[in-house]
Design a protein around this motif. Sequence first.
Motif, short mmCIF file in Angstrom:
data_model
loop_
_atom_site.label_atom_id
_atom_site.label_comp_id
_atom_site.label_asym_id
_atom_site.label_seq_id
_atom_site.Cartn_x
_atom_site.Cartn_y
_atom_site.Cartn_z
N ALA A 250 52.10 39.56 25.49
CA ALA A 250 52.41 40.95 25.19
C ALA A 250 53.67 41.44 25.90
N GLY A 251 54.35 40.54 26.61
CA GLY A 251 55.59 40.90 27.28
C GLY A 251 55.45 41.32 28.72
N ILE A 252 54.26 41.11 29.30
CA ILE A 252 54.02 41.47 30.69
C ILE A 252 54.26 40.24 31.58
N THR A 253 54.95 40.42 32.68
CA THR A 253 55.16 39.33 33.63
C THR A 253 54.02 39.29 34.63
N VAL A 254 53.44 38.10 34.80
CA VAL A 254 52.32 37.92 35.73
C VAL A 254 52.82 37.16 36.94
N TYR A 255 52.66 37.74 38.12
CA TYR A 255 53.07 37.09 39.36
C TYR A 255 51.84 36.59 40.11
N GLU A 256 51.85 35.32 40.43
CA GLU A 256 50.76 34.72 41.19
C GLU A 256 51.30 34.12 42.48
N GLY A 257 51.61 35.00 43.43
CA GLY A 257 52.14 34.53 44.70
C GLY A 257 53.62 34.23 44.67
N GLY A 288 50.37 40.20 41.14
CA GLY A 288 50.21 41.37 40.29
C GLY A 288 51.01 41.23 39.01
N ASP A 289 51.06 42.32 38.22
CA ASP A 289 51.73 42.32 36.92
C ASP A 289 52.92 43.27 36.91
N LEU A 290 53.89 42.96 36.05
CA LEU A 290 55.03 43.84 35.84
C LEU A 290 55.19 44.09 34.35
N ASN A 291 55.02 45.33 33.95
CA ASN A 291 55.26 45.74 32.57
C ASN A 291 56.50 46.62 32.57
N PHE A 299 55.84 50.67 39.67
CA PHE A 299 55.74 49.29 40.15
C PHE A 299 56.13 49.20 41.62
N LEU A 300 57.15 49.95 42.03
CA LEU A 300 57.57 49.92 43.43
C LEU A 300 56.46 50.43 44.35
N ASP A 301 55.71 51.42 43.88
CA ASP A 301 54.56 51.90 44.66
C ASP A 301 53.56 50.77 44.88
N LYS A 302 53.23 50.06 43.82
CA LYS A 302 52.27 48.96 43.90
C LYS A 302 52.80 47.82 44.75
N LEU A 303 54.06 47.51 44.59
CA LEU A 303 54.69 46.43 45.35
C LEU A 303 54.69 46.75 46.84
N ALA A 304 55.12 47.97 47.18
CA ALA A 304 55.20 48.37 48.59
C ALA A 304 53.83 48.35 49.25
N MET A 305 52.81 48.81 48.54
CA MET A 305 51.47 48.84 49.09
C MET A 305 50.96 47.42 49.36
N THR A 306 51.29 46.50 48.47
CA THR A 306 50.81 45.11 48.60
C THR A 306 51.45 44.38 49.77
#
Length: 325
Positions: A250-257, A288-291, A299-306
């Motif tokens: 569906a065009g979403i990037t999935v990051y696994e580490g 996590g995922d990037l849409n 996304f920056l909020d989610k990234l920073a929290m992680t």
Amino acid sequence: MKNIEKTIEMAALLHRYHQQQLNETERQKLSEWLEASPENRAQFKRVLRELKGEHRFIGSKYDLRVEAALDRVKGKLNKSAGQSYKRYLPYAAAVALIILSTIIYQTNYGAVEILTAKAETKKLYLADGTQIVLEPDSKLSYHRSFGKSNRRVTLEGGAYFRVAKNERHPFVVSGETVKVDVLGTSFRLKNYTGDEEARVLVTSGKVRVKATLRSAPAAVLEYGEELVYNKHEKLKKKKYDKKEIAKIDAGITVYEGESLKKIIRDLERSYGVRIDCAQELQERLFFGDLNTTGKLSFFLDKLAMTVHATWKKTGDNQYSIQQIK
């Protein structure tokens, strides 16, 4: 004639830009032309490389057409009813470079190039029915005879392919780091010049992948498998489950580490921004995922929290990520 005149006029402006001779009106006109399309911006960079002597097409098909290009341009100018464009003849070298790298080459050798800028994607349909989503800051090129005697394309950057099946002519994608052969399948290839890794992920069917920079056995990838080729001679395979593949499809990037350093490069391409990141954070891993249809701030909020960090906007299209102290 209008197209030829416009091309010549812009060539003259590029030449004057290189010589630092543009007046304010010319500078504005050049700026408007550059903003009009990513193809114009790519052409601008190509011509400047030539004028600066940073890259030469010595011994190539381009080199063989220099004199012909000059003669053709001069002929068209001299036959034109209008006299205004004759003043551009002194800039014939710049004219030849533009004509050579676009009109002459495409006419005589059938080259087709499709480019995207940062923060831009394009959906394409090739003559054989193959669908391609070209990712930001990428270039796809192929011969005009594509689909007749072969199905070969070259990719610089990233793209998602849904390949139409044709057992007589396998679909071949060549990149700087890897080459991918398929019959009919869906896969994503990321092969950006500045990245340390090239990636091939299969979302249906299977493909054959071979490294182009070294002699090594080809790898066969099936549904859900990803090959990560490190340009420092290392190969590794990853496996995605059905839920993750559905997201990727569906065009979403999935990051696994993945490292924060790599994710920032993806964000800069996808959103057309510049992100400065503290050195001590760059190797931290993110799951996590990037849409990219969503807002960058989300996304920056989610990234920073992680990764236990904070971010802020520092200017137009400028961001900073810092460690929480």
